[in-house]
Design an enzyme around this catalytic site. Structure first.
Site, PDB file in Angstrom:
ATOM      1  N   LYS A  19     -41.165  32.162  20.030  1.00 51.39           N
ATOM      2  CA  LYS A  19     -42.082  31.974  21.151  1.00 51.39           C
ATOM      3  C   LYS A  19     -43.404  32.651  20.812  1.00 51.39           C
ATOM      4  O   LYS A  19     -43.409  33.779  20.281  1.00 51.39           O
ATOM      5  CB  LYS A  19     -41.485  32.600  22.420  1.00 51.39           C
ATOM      6  CG  LYS A  19     -40.174  31.953  22.854  1.00 51.39           C
ATOM      7  CD  LYS A  19     -40.410  30.563  23.403  1.00 51.39           C
ATOM      8  CE  LYS A  19     -39.129  29.969  23.962  1.00 51.39           C
ATOM      9  NZ  LYS A  19     -39.348  28.651  24.580  1.00 51.39           N
ATOM     10  N   GLU A  62     -44.539  23.591  19.384  1.00 55.35           N
ATOM     11  CA  GLU A  62     -44.053  22.993  20.622  1.00 55.35           C
ATOM     12  C   GLU A  62     -44.993  23.338  21.776  1.00 55.35           C
ATOM     13  O   GLU A  62     -45.366  24.489  21.957  1.00 55.35           O
ATOM     14  CB  GLU A  62     -42.641  23.548  20.870  1.00 55.35           C
ATOM     15  CG  GLU A  62     -41.847  22.856  21.944  1.00 55.35           C
ATOM     16  CD  GLU A  62     -40.422  23.404  22.023  1.00 55.35           C
ATOM     17  OE1 GLU A  62     -39.852  23.815  20.987  1.00 55.35           O
ATOM     18  OE2 GLU A  62     -39.881  23.432  23.135  1.00 55.35           O
ATOM     19  N   LYS A  91     -36.831  29.285  15.818  1.00 51.96           N
ATOM     20  CA  LYS A  91     -37.977  28.990  16.699  1.00 51.96           C
ATOM     21  C   LYS A  91     -38.434  30.292  17.331  1.00 51.96           C
ATOM     22  O   LYS A  91     -37.622  31.036  17.879  1.00 51.96           O
ATOM     23  CB  LYS A  91     -37.538  27.977  17.763  1.00 51.96           C
ATOM     24  CG  LYS A  91     -38.435  27.876  18.991  1.00 51.96           C
ATOM     25  CD  LYS A  91     -38.087  26.631  19.802  1.00 51.96           C
ATOM     26  CE  LYS A  91     -38.147  26.881  21.295  1.00 51.96           C
ATOM     27  NZ  LYS A  91     -37.795  25.687  22.091  1.00 51.96           N
ATOM     28  N   ASP A 149     -43.097  27.920  19.562  1.00 49.18           N
ATOM     29  CA  ASP A 149     -43.128  27.300  20.893  1.00 49.18           C
ATOM     30  C   ASP A 149     -44.096  28.089  21.775  1.00 49.18           C
ATOM     31  O   ASP A 149     -43.860  29.266  22.061  1.00 49.18           O
ATOM     32  CB  ASP A 149     -41.717  27.303  21.511  1.00 49.18           C
ATOM     33  CG  ASP A 149     -41.647  26.553  22.833  1.00 49.18           C
ATOM     34  OD1 ASP A 149     -42.701  26.076  23.315  1.00 49.18           O
ATOM     35  OD2 ASP A 149     -40.536  26.445  23.391  1.00 49.18           O
ATOM     36  N   SER A 154     -33.569  30.026  19.269  1.00 48.73           N
ATOM     37  CA  SER A 154     -34.864  30.272  19.893  1.00 48.73           C
ATOM     38  C   SER A 154     -34.975  31.768  20.195  1.00 48.73           C
ATOM     39  O   SER A 154     -34.117  32.323  20.883  1.00 48.73           O
ATOM     40  CB  SER A 154     -34.928  29.434  21.185  1.00 48.73           C
ATOM     41  OG  SER A 154     -36.096  29.703  21.911  1.00 48.73           O
ATOM     42  N   LYS A 186     -34.779  17.487  26.323  1.00 45.16           N
ATOM     43  CA  LYS A 186     -33.901  18.317  27.149  1.00 45.16           C
ATOM     44  C   LYS A 186     -33.318  17.406  28.216  1.00 45.16           C
ATOM     45  O   LYS A 186     -34.044  16.972  29.133  1.00 45.16           O
ATOM     46  CB  LYS A 186     -34.681  19.428  27.852  1.00 45.16           C
ATOM     47  CG  LYS A 186     -34.991  20.602  26.974  1.00 45.16           C
ATOM     48  CD  LYS A 186     -35.625  21.740  27.753  1.00 45.16           C
ATOM     49  CE  LYS A 186     -36.199  22.732  26.774  1.00 45.16           C
ATOM     50  NZ  LYS A 186     -37.050  23.726  27.410  1.00 45.16           N
ATOM     51  N   ASP A 244     -42.580  19.222  24.988  1.00 46.05           N
ATOM     52  CA  ASP A 244     -41.424  19.666  25.775  1.00 46.05           C
ATOM     53  C   ASP A 244     -41.779  19.465  27.256  1.00 46.05           C
ATOM     54  O   ASP A 244     -41.511  18.397  27.825  1.00 46.05           O
ATOM     55  CB  ASP A 244     -41.124  21.144  25.429  1.00 46.05           C
ATOM     56  CG  ASP A 244     -40.037  21.784  26.285  1.00 46.05           C
ATOM     57  OD1 ASP A 244     -39.499  21.114  27.171  1.00 46.05           O
ATOM     58  OD2 ASP A 244     -39.715  22.982  26.076  1.00 46.05           O
ATOM     59  N   GLY A 299     -32.947  23.178  24.867  1.00 49.82           N
ATOM     60  CA  GLY A 299     -32.024  23.856  25.777  1.00 49.82           C
ATOM     61  C   GLY A 299     -32.749  24.674  26.821  1.00 49.82           C
ATOM     62  O   GLY A 299     -33.959  24.900  26.733  1.00 49.82           O
TER      63      GLY A 299
END
Ligand code: OSB
Ligand code: MG
Length: 387
Positions: A174, A224, A172, A199, A146, A273, A249, A301
Protein backbone atom coordinates in the site's frame (compact mmCIF):
# COMPACT_ATOMS: atom_id res chain seq x y z
CA UNK A 1 -30.07 -28.95 -12.64
CA UNK A 2 -31.87 -28.86 -9.30
CA UNK A 3 -33.51 -25.68 -8.03
CA UNK A 4 -33.98 -24.51 -4.43
CA UNK A 5 -36.78 -22.67 -2.65
CA UNK A 6 -35.56 -20.11 -0.14
CA UNK A 7 -37.14 -20.60 3.27
CA UNK A 8 -35.10 -18.17 5.33
CA UNK A 9 -32.09 -15.85 5.11
CA UNK A 10 -30.19 -15.08 8.32
CA UNK A 11 -27.47 -12.49 8.81
CA UNK A 12 -24.66 -12.35 11.35
CA UNK A 13 -22.72 -9.11 11.81
CA UNK A 14 -19.22 -10.02 12.93
CA UNK A 15 -15.90 -8.53 13.99
CA UNK A 16 -12.88 -10.80 13.85
CA UNK A 17 -9.41 -10.00 15.23
CA UNK A 18 -6.83 -9.62 12.44
CA UNK A 19 -3.38 -11.19 12.77
CA UNK A 20 -1.93 -8.16 10.95
CA UNK A 21 -3.67 -4.84 10.33
CA UNK A 22 -3.84 -3.48 6.78
CA UNK A 23 -3.13 0.25 6.84
CA UNK A 24 -3.99 1.93 3.56
CA UNK A 25 -4.01 5.54 2.38
CA UNK A 26 -7.36 5.79 4.20
CA UNK A 27 -6.22 4.23 7.48
CA UNK A 28 -6.60 0.86 9.24
CA UNK A 29 -9.57 -0.68 10.99
CA UNK A 30 -8.87 -2.67 14.18
CA UNK A 31 -10.95 -5.70 13.18
CA UNK A 32 -12.13 -7.39 10.06
CA UNK A 33 -15.87 -6.74 9.80
CA UNK A 34 -18.50 -8.45 7.65
CA UNK A 35 -22.05 -9.67 7.49
CA UNK A 36 -22.18 -13.45 7.20
CA UNK A 37 -25.24 -14.55 5.24
CA UNK A 38 -26.92 -17.89 5.80
CA UNK A 39 -29.52 -19.03 3.26
CA UNK A 40 -31.76 -21.92 4.33
CA UNK A 41 -33.80 -23.82 1.74
CA UNK A 42 -37.15 -25.62 2.07
CA UNK A 43 -35.29 -28.92 1.65
CA UNK A 44 -33.03 -28.12 4.61
CA UNK A 45 -29.79 -27.11 2.85
CA UNK A 46 -27.68 -24.19 4.10
CA UNK A 47 -25.61 -21.86 1.90
CA UNK A 48 -23.08 -19.33 3.19
CA UNK A 49 -22.07 -15.96 1.81
CA UNK A 50 -20.06 -12.97 3.01
CA UNK A 51 -20.83 -9.27 2.70
CA UNK A 52 -17.26 -8.04 3.10
CA UNK A 53 -17.19 -4.40 4.17
CA UNK A 54 -15.48 -1.87 6.33
CA UNK A 55 -17.23 0.04 9.08
CA UNK A 56 -16.42 3.38 7.43
CA UNK A 57 -17.27 4.51 3.89
CA UNK A 58 -13.55 4.82 3.10
CA UNK A 59 -12.94 2.28 0.32
CA UNK A 60 -16.36 2.74 -1.22
CA UNK A 61 -19.70 4.20 -0.18
CA UNK A 62 -21.07 1.17 1.64
CA UNK A 63 -20.44 0.27 5.27
CA UNK A 64 -21.40 -2.74 7.37
CA UNK A 65 -24.38 -0.83 8.72
CA UNK A 66 -25.65 0.42 5.34
CA UNK A 67 -25.40 -3.16 4.09
CA UNK A 68 -27.28 -4.41 7.13
CA UNK A 69 -30.14 -2.02 6.34
CA UNK A 70 -30.24 -2.94 2.65
CA UNK A 71 -29.93 -6.66 3.35
CA UNK A 72 -32.53 -6.86 6.11
CA UNK A 73 -35.09 -4.34 4.88
CA UNK A 74 -34.93 -4.70 1.08
CA UNK A 75 -33.06 -7.74 -0.22
CA UNK A 76 -34.18 -10.53 2.12
CA UNK A 77 -37.95 -9.78 1.80
CA UNK A 78 -37.65 -10.00 -2.01
CA UNK A 79 -36.08 -13.45 -1.89
CA UNK A 80 -37.99 -15.39 0.80
CA UNK A 81 -40.21 -18.03 -0.78
CA UNK A 82 -38.61 -17.71 -4.23
CA UNK A 83 -37.63 -20.80 -6.21
CA UNK A 84 -34.31 -20.33 -7.98
CA UNK A 85 -32.69 -22.68 -10.48
CA UNK A 86 -29.58 -20.61 -11.23
CA UNK A 87 -27.89 -17.80 -9.25
CA UNK A 88 -27.99 -15.75 -12.46
CA UNK A 89 -31.74 -15.36 -11.79
CA UNK A 90 -31.11 -13.47 -8.53
CA UNK A 91 -30.34 -10.16 -10.24
CA UNK A 92 -33.82 -9.88 -11.79
CA UNK A 93 -35.46 -10.52 -8.40
CA UNK A 94 -33.55 -7.75 -6.60
CA UNK A 95 -32.60 -5.26 -9.31
CA UNK A 96 -35.06 -2.68 -7.99
CA UNK A 97 -32.58 -2.28 -5.12
CA UNK A 98 -30.04 0.01 -6.78
CA UNK A 99 -26.34 0.06 -6.05
CA UNK A 100 -25.25 -1.42 -2.73
CA UNK A 101 -23.14 -4.01 -4.53
CA UNK A 102 -21.50 -5.50 -1.47
CA UNK A 103 -24.89 -6.15 0.12
CA UNK A 104 -26.14 -7.78 -3.08
CA UNK A 105 -22.98 -9.87 -3.36
CA UNK A 106 -23.26 -11.35 0.13
CA UNK A 107 -26.71 -12.80 -0.48
CA UNK A 108 -26.00 -13.82 -4.06
CA UNK A 109 -22.86 -15.71 -3.01
CA UNK A 110 -24.83 -17.66 -0.37
CA UNK A 111 -27.25 -18.65 -3.16
CA UNK A 112 -24.32 -19.77 -5.35
CA UNK A 113 -23.14 -21.94 -2.46
CA UNK A 114 -26.52 -23.51 -1.73
CA UNK A 115 -27.28 -24.20 -5.40
CA UNK A 116 -23.85 -25.77 -5.92
CA UNK A 117 -24.57 -27.95 -2.88
CA UNK A 118 -28.08 -28.83 -4.14
CA UNK A 119 -26.43 -30.00 -7.36
CA UNK A 120 -23.62 -31.84 -5.58
CA UNK A 121 -20.96 -29.69 -7.23
CA UNK A 122 -17.87 -27.84 -6.05
CA UNK A 123 -18.39 -24.10 -6.42
CA UNK A 124 -15.44 -23.94 -8.86
CA UNK A 125 -17.17 -26.44 -11.17
CA UNK A 126 -20.49 -24.69 -10.72
CA UNK A 127 -18.90 -21.39 -11.86
CA UNK A 128 -17.39 -23.16 -14.88
CA UNK A 129 -20.83 -24.61 -15.64
CA UNK A 130 -22.03 -20.98 -16.14
CA UNK A 131 -19.29 -20.28 -18.73
CA UNK A 132 -18.86 -21.51 -22.30
CA UNK A 133 -17.22 -24.93 -22.48
CA UNK A 134 -13.51 -25.22 -21.83
CA UNK A 135 -13.05 -23.08 -18.72
CA UNK A 136 -12.07 -26.04 -16.55
CA UNK A 137 -11.00 -24.94 -13.05
CA UNK A 138 -7.42 -25.56 -11.96
CA UNK A 139 -6.62 -27.47 -8.73
CA UNK A 140 -4.95 -24.47 -7.13
CA UNK A 141 -4.73 -20.70 -7.38
CA UNK A 142 -1.62 -18.52 -7.32
CA UNK A 143 -1.62 -16.55 -4.06
CA UNK A 144 -0.44 -13.02 -3.46
CA UNK A 145 -0.21 -10.98 -0.28
CA UNK A 146 -1.25 -7.41 0.42
CA UNK A 147 0.88 -5.56 2.98
CA UNK A 148 -0.16 -2.37 4.75
CA UNK A 149 1.71 0.90 5.26
CA UNK A 150 4.29 0.55 8.05
CA UNK A 151 5.81 3.15 10.38
CA UNK A 152 9.35 2.80 9.01
CA UNK A 153 11.08 1.44 5.91
CA UNK A 154 12.92 -1.11 8.10
CA UNK A 155 9.58 -2.50 9.27
CA UNK A 156 8.35 -2.58 5.68
CA UNK A 157 11.40 -4.57 4.58
CA UNK A 158 11.06 -6.92 7.57
CA UNK A 159 7.44 -7.76 6.83
CA UNK A 160 8.17 -8.33 3.14
CA UNK A 161 11.05 -10.64 4.12
CA UNK A 162 8.70 -12.57 6.38
CA UNK A 163 6.19 -13.03 3.56
CA UNK A 164 8.85 -13.94 0.98
CA UNK A 165 10.28 -16.50 3.45
CA UNK A 166 6.78 -17.95 3.88
CA UNK A 167 6.75 -18.50 0.12
CA UNK A 168 4.72 -15.61 -1.35
CA UNK A 169 5.99 -14.78 -4.83
CA UNK A 170 3.82 -11.71 -5.44
CA UNK A 171 3.85 -8.82 -3.01
CA UNK A 172 1.47 -5.86 -3.02
CA UNK A 173 2.33 -2.79 -0.97
CA UNK A 174 0.00 0.00 0.00
CA UNK A 175 1.30 3.46 -0.83
CA UNK A 176 0.26 7.07 -0.18
CA UNK A 177 1.91 10.46 -0.75
CA UNK A 178 5.05 10.49 1.43
CA UNK A 179 5.20 6.67 1.43
CA UNK A 180 5.94 5.72 -2.16
CA UNK A 181 9.19 6.34 -4.11
CA UNK A 182 11.58 5.78 -1.18
CA UNK A 183 9.69 2.64 -0.21
CA UNK A 184 9.79 1.19 -3.73
CA UNK A 185 13.50 2.10 -3.97
CA UNK A 186 14.35 0.34 -0.70
CA UNK A 187 12.25 -2.69 -1.55
CA UNK A 188 13.94 -3.09 -4.94
CA UNK A 189 17.39 -2.83 -3.30
CA UNK A 190 16.49 -5.73 -0.99
CA UNK A 191 14.33 -7.76 -3.38
CA UNK A 192 15.36 -6.99 -6.97
CA UNK A 193 13.33 -9.81 -8.50
CA UNK A 194 10.07 -10.25 -6.58
CA UNK A 195 6.80 -9.70 -8.41
CA UNK A 196 5.96 -6.32 -6.93
CA UNK A 197 2.93 -4.07 -7.25
CA UNK A 198 1.69 -0.97 -5.44
CA UNK A 199 -1.86 -0.03 -4.42
CA UNK A 200 -2.56 3.68 -3.89
CA UNK A 201 -6.24 3.32 -2.93
CA UNK A 202 -7.07 6.60 -4.72
CA UNK A 203 -4.47 8.73 -2.93
CA UNK A 204 -3.18 10.79 -5.91
CA UNK A 205 -4.44 13.28 -8.49
CA UNK A 206 -3.41 14.04 -12.06
CA UNK A 207 -1.21 16.80 -10.63
CA UNK A 208 1.01 14.03 -9.27
CA UNK A 209 1.76 12.69 -12.77
CA UNK A 210 5.47 13.66 -12.72
CA UNK A 211 5.84 12.08 -9.30
CA UNK A 212 4.07 8.86 -10.37
CA UNK A 213 6.35 8.61 -13.44
CA UNK A 214 9.25 8.02 -11.03
CA UNK A 215 7.69 4.66 -10.15
CA UNK A 216 8.33 3.40 -13.69
CA UNK A 217 11.96 2.56 -12.83
CA UNK A 218 10.98 -0.15 -10.32
CA UNK A 219 9.70 -2.82 -12.70
CA UNK A 220 6.27 -2.95 -11.09
CA UNK A 221 3.73 -5.39 -12.48
CA UNK A 222 1.09 -2.70 -11.96
CA UNK A 223 -0.07 0.28 -9.92
CA UNK A 224 -3.55 -0.11 -8.50
CA UNK A 225 -6.09 2.74 -8.37
CA UNK A 226 -3.76 5.75 -8.27
CA UNK A 227 -6.54 8.33 -8.83
CA UNK A 228 -9.98 9.01 -7.42
CA UNK A 229 -12.19 6.14 -6.24
CA UNK A 230 -14.96 7.13 -8.65
CA UNK A 231 -12.83 8.11 -11.64
CA UNK A 232 -12.26 6.43 -14.98
CA UNK A 233 -11.64 9.45 -17.22
CA UNK A 234 -8.58 10.87 -15.43
CA UNK A 235 -6.96 7.44 -15.31
CA UNK A 236 -7.20 7.50 -19.13
CA UNK A 237 -5.15 10.73 -19.05
CA UNK A 238 -2.57 9.22 -16.70
CA UNK A 239 -2.06 5.79 -18.34
CA UNK A 240 -0.44 7.09 -21.57
CA UNK A 241 2.04 9.12 -19.50
CA UNK A 242 3.34 6.27 -17.34
CA UNK A 243 4.80 2.92 -18.38
CA UNK A 244 3.58 0.99 -15.36
CA UNK A 245 0.25 -0.66 -16.21
CA UNK A 246 -2.68 0.80 -14.30
CA UNK A 247 -4.97 -1.66 -12.54
CA UNK A 248 -8.41 -0.41 -11.59
CA UNK A 249 -10.08 -1.45 -8.34
CA UNK A 250 -12.40 1.09 -6.61
CA UNK A 251 -13.81 2.62 -9.80
CA UNK A 252 -15.02 -0.54 -11.57
CA UNK A 253 -18.45 -1.61 -10.34
CA UNK A 254 -19.65 -3.60 -13.36
CA UNK A 255 -18.78 -5.08 -16.73
CA UNK A 256 -20.16 -1.86 -18.20
CA UNK A 257 -17.62 0.21 -16.25
CA UNK A 258 -14.79 -2.00 -17.49
CA UNK A 259 -15.98 -1.55 -21.08
CA UNK A 260 -15.77 2.20 -20.57
CA UNK A 261 -12.30 1.89 -19.04
CA UNK A 262 -11.08 -0.20 -21.97
CA UNK A 263 -12.60 2.14 -24.55
CA UNK A 264 -10.90 5.13 -22.91
CA UNK A 265 -7.60 3.36 -22.22
CA UNK A 266 -7.93 4.06 -18.49
CA UNK A 267 -6.16 0.89 -17.40
CA UNK A 268 -4.78 -2.44 -18.59
CA UNK A 269 -5.58 -4.75 -15.70
CA UNK A 270 -8.67 -5.39 -13.58
CA UNK A 271 -8.72 -6.16 -9.88
CA UNK A 272 -11.91 -8.23 -9.90
CA UNK A 273 -13.45 -8.18 -6.44
CA UNK A 274 -16.66 -10.20 -6.63
CA UNK A 275 -18.05 -8.30 -3.63
CA UNK A 276 -17.53 -4.88 -5.28
CA UNK A 277 -19.26 -5.80 -8.54
CA UNK A 278 -22.38 -7.21 -6.83
CA UNK A 279 -21.50 -10.90 -6.88
CA UNK A 280 -20.39 -13.80 -9.02
CA UNK A 281 -22.89 -13.43 -11.88
CA UNK A 282 -21.43 -10.00 -12.71
CA UNK A 283 -17.94 -11.38 -11.99
CA UNK A 284 -18.50 -14.03 -14.67
CA UNK A 285 -19.49 -11.28 -17.14
CA UNK A 286 -16.29 -9.40 -16.30
CA UNK A 287 -14.32 -12.62 -16.59
CA UNK A 288 -15.67 -13.23 -20.09
CA UNK A 289 -14.99 -9.64 -21.08
CA UNK A 290 -11.38 -9.88 -19.90
CA UNK A 291 -10.87 -13.20 -21.70
CA UNK A 292 -12.32 -11.71 -24.92
CA UNK A 293 -10.02 -8.68 -24.70
CA UNK A 294 -6.91 -10.59 -23.56
CA UNK A 295 -6.81 -8.53 -20.37
CA UNK A 296 -4.69 -9.89 -17.53
CA UNK A 297 -7.02 -10.71 -14.64
CA UNK A 298 -6.75 -11.43 -10.94
CA UNK A 299 -9.13 -11.68 -8.00
CA UNK A 300 -8.93 -9.03 -5.30
CA UNK A 301 -9.96 -9.30 -1.68
CA UNK A 302 -11.45 -7.41 1.26
CA UNK A 303 -9.72 -9.49 3.96
CA UNK A 304 -12.52 -12.04 3.62
CA UNK A 305 -13.16 -14.68 6.26
CA UNK A 306 -12.91 -18.30 5.13
CA UNK A 307 -16.46 -18.07 3.75
CA UNK A 308 -15.79 -15.29 1.25
CA UNK A 309 -12.25 -16.48 0.63
CA UNK A 310 -13.31 -20.04 -0.25
CA UNK A 311 -15.70 -18.63 -2.87
CA UNK A 312 -12.98 -16.32 -4.21
CA UNK A 313 -10.53 -19.25 -4.36
CA UNK A 314 -13.11 -21.18 -6.41
CA UNK A 315 -13.50 -18.22 -8.77
CA UNK A 316 -9.74 -17.63 -9.06
CA UNK A 317 -9.29 -21.26 -10.13
CA UNK A 318 -10.92 -20.43 -13.48
CA UNK A 319 -8.25 -20.43 -16.19
CA UNK A 320 -8.92 -16.85 -17.37
CA UNK A 321 -7.53 -15.60 -14.04
CA UNK A 322 -3.95 -15.16 -15.22
CA UNK A 323 -2.16 -13.21 -12.47
CA UNK A 324 -1.63 -13.97 -8.75
CA UNK A 325 -4.66 -12.94 -6.67
CA UNK A 326 -5.02 -11.02 -3.39
CA UNK A 327 -5.91 -14.26 -1.67
CA UNK A 328 -3.48 -15.33 1.04
CA UNK A 329 -3.28 -18.24 3.46
CA UNK A 330 -5.57 -18.16 6.53
CA UNK A 331 -2.68 -17.41 8.89
CA UNK A 332 -2.09 -14.04 7.21
CA UNK A 333 -5.57 -12.96 8.33
CA UNK A 334 -7.05 -14.82 11.31
CA UNK A 335 -6.18 -17.17 14.14
CA UNK A 336 -8.59 -18.84 14.12
CA UNK A 337 -10.86 -18.17 11.14
CA UNK A 338 -14.59 -18.97 11.24
CA UNK A 339 -14.13 -21.90 8.83
CA UNK A 340 -12.09 -25.10 8.81
CA UNK A 341 -9.75 -26.31 7.49
CA UNK A 342 -7.45 -23.31 7.05
CA UNK A 343 -6.04 -22.39 3.63
CA UNK A 344 -2.33 -23.19 3.73
CA UNK A 345 0.32 -21.84 1.34
CA UNK A 346 1.79 -24.65 -0.80
CA UNK A 347 5.51 -24.68 -1.70
CA UNK A 348 4.77 -23.26 -5.15
CA UNK A 349 3.04 -20.13 -3.71
CA UNK A 350 -0.42 -21.55 -4.38
CA UNK A 351 -3.53 -22.38 -2.34
CA UNK A 352 -5.41 -25.59 -3.12
CA UNK A 353 -9.05 -25.40 -4.18
CA UNK A 354 -11.19 -27.31 -1.63
CA UNK A 355 -12.57 -30.68 -2.76
CA UNK A 356 -15.90 -30.44 -0.94
CA UNK A 357 -19.17 -29.36 -2.56
CA UNK A 358 -20.21 -25.69 -2.53
CA UNK A 359 -17.58 -23.46 -0.91
CA UNK A 360 -15.99 -26.66 0.40
CA UNK A 361 -15.09 -25.42 3.89
CA UNK A 362 -16.88 -26.06 7.20
CA UNK A 363 -18.38 -23.07 8.97
CA UNK A 364 -17.74 -23.02 12.74
CA UNK A 365 -20.92 -21.70 14.34
CA UNK A 366 -19.32 -21.24 17.77
CA UNK A 367 -16.73 -18.90 16.22
CA UNK A 368 -19.43 -16.95 14.42
CA UNK A 369 -21.11 -16.45 17.82
CA UNK A 370 -17.83 -15.20 19.31
CA UNK A 371 -17.31 -12.83 16.39
CA UNK A 372 -20.88 -11.51 16.75
CA UNK A 373 -20.19 -10.83 20.43
CA UNK A 374 -16.98 -8.97 19.50
CA UNK A 375 -18.92 -6.83 17.02
CA UNK A 376 -21.54 -6.03 19.66
CA UNK A 377 -18.90 -5.10 22.25
CA UNK A 378 -17.06 -2.89 19.77
CA UNK A 379 -19.83 -0.82 18.33
CA UNK A 380 -18.22 1.07 15.44
CA UNK A 381 -19.10 4.41 16.96
CA UNK A 382 -16.78 3.96 19.91
CA UNK A 383 -13.35 5.64 19.66
CA UNK A 384 -11.64 2.30 19.02
CA UNK A 385 -12.80 2.47 15.42
CA UNK A 386 -11.22 5.88 14.89
CA UNK A 387 -7.68 4.51 14.74
O1 OSB B 1 -7.63 -1.94 -2.07
O2 OSB B 1 -7.43 -4.01 -2.52
C1 OSB B 1 -7.73 -3.11 -1.72
C2 OSB B 1 -8.66 -4.71 1.62
C3 OSB B 1 -9.71 -3.92 2.00
C4 OSB B 1 -10.08 -2.85 1.21
C5 OSB B 1 -9.40 -2.59 0.02
C6 OSB B 1 -8.34 -3.40 -0.37
C7 OSB B 1 -7.94 -4.45 0.46
C8 OSB B 1 -6.78 -5.32 0.20
C9 OSB B 1 -6.79 -6.67 0.87
O3 OSB B 1 -5.81 -4.95 -0.42
C10 OSB B 1 -6.49 -7.83 0.02
C11 OSB B 1 -6.80 -9.13 0.75
O4 OSB B 1 -8.00 -9.43 0.99
O5 OSB B 1 -5.86 -9.85 1.09
MG1 MG C 1 -7.05 -1.96 -4.10
Amino acid sequence: MKSVTIKDIKYHVIALPLVELLKTSFGAEPYKSAIIIEVVTESGLTGWGETALKTKPSYGAETVLTALHITRDFLIPKLIGKTISSPTEVHALVESVRGNHHAHAGIESAIWDVLAKANDMRLADYFAHHLPEGHTPRDSIVAGVSIGIQDTIEEQIAIIKKRVDEGYKRIKLKIAPGWDIEVAQAVREHFPDIMLMLDANSAYTLEDTEHLKKLDQFNLIMIEQPLSYDDIYEHSKLQPQIETPICLDESIYSAHDWQIALALGAGKILNLKPTRVGGYAESLKLYELCVENDNPLWVGGMLETGIGRAANVAFASLPGVTLPSDISATNRYFDPDITEPPFVLNDDSTLSVPDGIGIGVDVQRDRIEEAKALWNENNPFTPLWDK
